[in-house]
Design an enzyme around this catalytic site. Sequence first.
Site, mmCIF file in Angstrom:
data_model
loop_
_atom_site.group_PDB
_atom_site.id
_atom_site.type_symbol
_atom_site.label_atom_id
_atom_site.label_comp_id
_atom_site.label_asym_id
_atom_site.label_seq_id
_atom_site.Cartn_x
_atom_site.Cartn_y
_atom_site.Cartn_z
ATOM 1 N N GLY A 12 2.783 -1.298 4.265
ATOM 2 C CA GLY A 12 2.791 0.132 3.948
ATOM 3 C C GLY A 12 4.211 0.598 3.664
ATOM 4 O O GLY A 12 4.746 0.391 2.573
ATOM 5 N N GLY A 13 4.852 1.178 4.676
ATOM 6 C CA GLY A 13 6.178 1.797 4.529
ATOM 7 C C GLY A 13 7.186 0.949 3.771
ATOM 8 O O GLY A 13 7.862 1.445 2.856
ATOM 9 N N GLU A 25 -5.435 -5.399 10.591
ATOM 10 C CA GLU A 25 -4.454 -4.333 10.739
ATOM 11 C C GLU A 25 -4.716 -3.575 12.041
ATOM 12 O O GLU A 25 -5.502 -2.612 12.044
ATOM 13 C CB GLU A 25 -4.566 -3.353 9.572
ATOM 14 C CG GLU A 25 -4.235 -3.926 8.226
ATOM 15 C CD GLU A 25 -3.601 -2.874 7.329
ATOM 16 O OE1 GLU A 25 -2.493 -3.094 6.884
ATOM 17 O OE2 GLU A 25 -4.215 -1.819 7.122
ATOM 18 N N SER A 33 3.355 -2.516 10.265
ATOM 19 C CA SER A 33 4.823 -2.517 10.426
ATOM 20 C C SER A 33 5.464 -3.838 10.029
ATOM 21 O O SER A 33 6.384 -4.321 10.695
ATOM 22 C CB SER A 33 5.194 -2.123 11.866
ATOM 23 O OG SER A 33 4.709 -0.818 12.145
ATOM 24 N N ASN A 59 0.858 -1.183 0.000
ATOM 25 C CA ASN A 59 0.000 0.000 0.000
ATOM 26 C C ASN A 59 0.900 1.241 0.000
ATOM 27 O O ASN A 59 1.508 1.557 1.016
ATOM 28 C CB ASN A 59 -0.885 -0.035 1.263
ATOM 29 C CG ASN A 59 -1.722 1.226 1.412
ATOM 30 O OD1 ASN A 59 -1.844 2.020 0.473
ATOM 31 N ND2 ASN A 59 -2.293 1.417 2.589
ATOM 32 N N TRP A 60 0.971 1.897 -1.142
ATOM 33 C CA TRP A 60 1.884 3.046 -1.265
ATOM 34 C C TRP A 60 1.309 4.302 -0.619
ATOM 35 O O TRP A 60 1.980 5.298 -0.500
ATOM 36 C CB TRP A 60 2.180 3.315 -2.741
ATOM 37 C CG TRP A 60 2.986 2.251 -3.438
ATOM 38 C CD1 TRP A 60 3.345 1.019 -2.946
ATOM 39 C CD2 TRP A 60 3.548 2.330 -4.756
ATOM 40 N NE1 TRP A 60 4.085 0.335 -3.871
ATOM 41 C CE2 TRP A 60 4.232 1.105 -4.994
ATOM 42 C CE3 TRP A 60 3.549 3.292 -5.763
ATOM 43 C CZ2 TRP A 60 4.895 0.843 -6.203
ATOM 44 C CZ3 TRP A 60 4.205 3.033 -6.959
ATOM 45 C CH2 TRP A 60 4.866 1.827 -7.172
ATOM 46 N N LYS A 61 0.046 4.279 -0.260
ATOM 47 C CA LYS A 61 -0.654 5.451 0.325
ATOM 48 C C LYS A 61 -0.461 6.667 -0.597
ATOM 49 O O LYS A 61 -0.357 6.501 -1.804
ATOM 50 C CB LYS A 61 -0.150 5.716 1.731
ATOM 51 C CG LYS A 61 -0.102 4.448 2.591
ATOM 52 C CD LYS A 61 0.044 4.720 4.041
ATOM 53 C CE LYS A 61 0.286 3.411 4.766
ATOM 54 N NZ LYS A 61 0.124 3.496 6.192
ATOM 55 N N GLY A 84 2.227 1.992 10.604
ATOM 56 C CA GLY A 84 3.124 3.130 10.433
ATOM 57 C C GLY A 84 3.864 3.533 11.697
ATOM 58 O O GLY A 84 4.469 4.604 11.747
ATOM 59 N N HIS A 102 -9.483 0.858 5.076
ATOM 60 C CA HIS A 102 -8.194 1.051 5.750
ATOM 61 C C HIS A 102 -8.413 1.988 6.943
ATOM 62 O O HIS A 102 -9.221 2.917 6.870
ATOM 63 C CB HIS A 102 -7.191 1.652 4.759
ATOM 64 C CG HIS A 102 -5.790 1.638 5.270
ATOM 65 N ND1 HIS A 102 -5.337 2.552 6.187
ATOM 66 C CD2 HIS A 102 -4.739 0.802 5.017
ATOM 67 C CE1 HIS A 102 -4.058 2.282 6.472
ATOM 68 N NE2 HIS A 102 -3.680 1.229 5.767
HETATM 69 C C1 PEP Z 1 -0.763 -0.083 5.870
HETATM 70 O O1 PEP Z 1 -0.701 1.004 5.344
HETATM 71 O O2 PEP Z 1 -1.723 -0.826 5.625
HETATM 72 C C2 PEP Z 1 0.312 -0.499 6.773
HETATM 73 C C3 PEP Z 1 0.211 -1.641 7.367
HETATM 74 O O3 PEP Z 1 1.365 0.366 6.936
HETATM 75 P P1 PEP Z 1 2.799 0.023 7.614
HETATM 76 O O4 PEP Z 1 3.297 -1.260 7.007
HETATM 77 O O5 PEP Z 1 3.683 1.184 7.273
HETATM 78 O O6 PEP Z 1 2.574 -0.136 9.081
#
Ligand code: PEP
Length: 258
Positions: free
Chosen positions: A234-235, A167, A213, A9-11, A173, A95
């Site tokens: 995400g990140g 999640e 994360s 997920n590049w957001k 994040g 999300h």
């Molecule tokens: C997400 O955006 O769904 C996510 C899990 O982000 P991250 O991996 O950065 O915690």
Amino acid sequence: MLKPLITGNWKMNTTIAEGVGLVMRLRELVRGVEDVEVAIAPPFTSIHHLRFLIADSPIKLAGQNLSTEKNGAYTGEVSGEMLRDVGCDYVIIGHSERRQHFAESDETVNKKIFAALRAGLKPIVCVGETIEEREGGKTLAVVKRQIKTGLKGLGPGMVKDLVAAYEPVWAIGTGKNATAEQVEEVHNALRELLYEKFGTASAKDLRIIYGGSVKPENIDSFMAQPNIDGALVGGASLKAEDFARIVKFKKTSRGKHS
Ligand code: PEP
């Protein structure tokens, strides 16, 4: 059994040029991967450019959100049909950032799941508790409510392409991931609920993935659990090397996807 699904997920990150650079590198790194399904959810503005780069690669496209409506006077919205048209197979729904910043409720999530299925997209439905809810011992009650309301009205024949993403809000994040055991407990409860609701035959292939994360250092421990069928990242999905290492998680005999 369906393959595990690793989705990035590049957001709201990356220009078109940055997205192209990322996919060019990723495509090399995941070349030949067949036992894992890989998807990326870039910003809407880049999807059209990236679709040509992922041809002949295992990478699929996902939207980060969609409208409940098909078309019409809904300024700023993008429909499931438009996402399909631009080459998406998946769409992320509910999300926690959408729930938090755009007031999306379980009822909105429900409408969006129907909209995704109408358009032929596979919904990745996100659920998860806040830190207060976890500390208050409400985790299972919260995620079960989100799933029950989010999936209301769906029949057993409609859920085969659905993906549930657990999640925990406090893990997104923050760099602070849930432990593999904490995730397994929730996935197990969700699996039972889905069996109850849709019957074992219809829900047996339904994937439950974890997000919060996820990094190269912890993916192997998650995927070693019997009820974790992939990850929403995400990140770490913004770094081709890290995301590719997550896609190439180490298989163990305990995990279902060895
Ligand atoms: C997400 O955006 O769904 C996510 C899990 O982000 P991250 O991996 O950065 O915690």
